[in-house]
Design an enzyme around this catalytic site. Structure first.
Site, PDB file in Angstrom:
ATOM      1  CB  SER A 197      56.029 -24.172 -23.529  1.00  0.00           C
ATOM      2  OG  SER A 197      57.197 -24.933 -23.261  1.00  0.00           O
ATOM      3  CB  SER A 198      52.150 -27.775 -22.464  1.00  0.00           C
ATOM      4  OG  SER A 198      51.859 -29.141 -22.271  1.00  0.00           O
TER       5      SER A 198
END
Length: 222
Positions: free
Chosen positions: A81-82
């Site tokens: 994920s960011s």
């Protein structure tokens, strides 16, 4: 604004996020796909938020195949994920960066965090290690122009070829500090790494460490 907040504001996250992301269904809590082409406004809203953005998923191997559901996302879990922007900023600020500092990042992911680091320290000063070759390739393309070296490998081993580094940051949690990280960071250099218990470790090599709360990250992949 802190240095980390200013750098994040200066580097658009959308460039680094793939067209397909995953969001939690309000009713079931499972991760469902959200495609930029099909819902551009919703995609942009998620990417422009301060929240983490799930960019890669896998099926839970503990769940029987017949119980998995593509439509509802039943059985999916996040593998990349960011990160939440406020946590990113805290970690970057903890590094106490200066232009020209040489930084080793563990866990390239989308490449966004590496781009923010490069914005601060300058081209040619950031090396990032990613275990997933597919993610590394995509991040390498997104990072074109930022002067970041992306290396495929096990982040626990760091990247000895570029040592010693002034700073090291991990975007994946560990249960103990890999010895290679301390060996590859110069004395008085700083290591920032999330722990398995959801806290954040800030280590000054050869001097000591402190721990801050509220920094949940996915565990480093084996």
């Amino acid at each position: 604004m802190s240095l980390g907040e200013r750098a994040i504001a200066a580097v658009p996250r959308a460039r680094f996020v793939p067209d397909r992301i995953y969001v939690r269904d309000d009713e079931t809590g499972w991760l469902v796909a959200l495609d930029r082409g099909e819902a551009p406004e919703a995609w942009r809203a998620h990417v422009d938020s301060v929240e983490p953005v799930v960019t890669q998923v896998e099926w839970d191997p503990r769940m029987p195949v017949e119980s998995r559901d593509e439509a509802t996302g039943r059985g999916r879990f996040s593998t990349s994920s960011s990160s939440a922007l406020n946590v990113m900023a805290r970690m970057i600020d903890a590094l106490d960066l200066r232009p020209g500092a040489r930084v080793l990042e563990i866990g390239t992911g989308t490449g966004y965090n590496a781009a923010v680091l490069a914005h601060i320290v300058g081209e040619g000063n950031v090396t990032s290690v990613e275990v997933d070759a597919e993610l590394a390739d995509r991040a390498r393309q997104a990072l074109e122009g930022y002067g970041v070296e992306v290396v495929v490998g096990d982040g626990r081993h760091g990247h000895r070829d570029g040592a010693p580094y002034d700073r090291l940051i991990s975007t994946a949690a560990v249960s103990e500090l890999p010895s290679a990280w301390e060996e590859q960071v110069r004395p008085d250099g700083i290591i920032v790494a999330p722990w398995a218990d959801g806290t954040l470790g800030i280590i000054t090599v050869g001097e000591g460490a402190r721990v801050e709360p509220d920094a949940p990250f996915m565990m480093m992949r084996p």
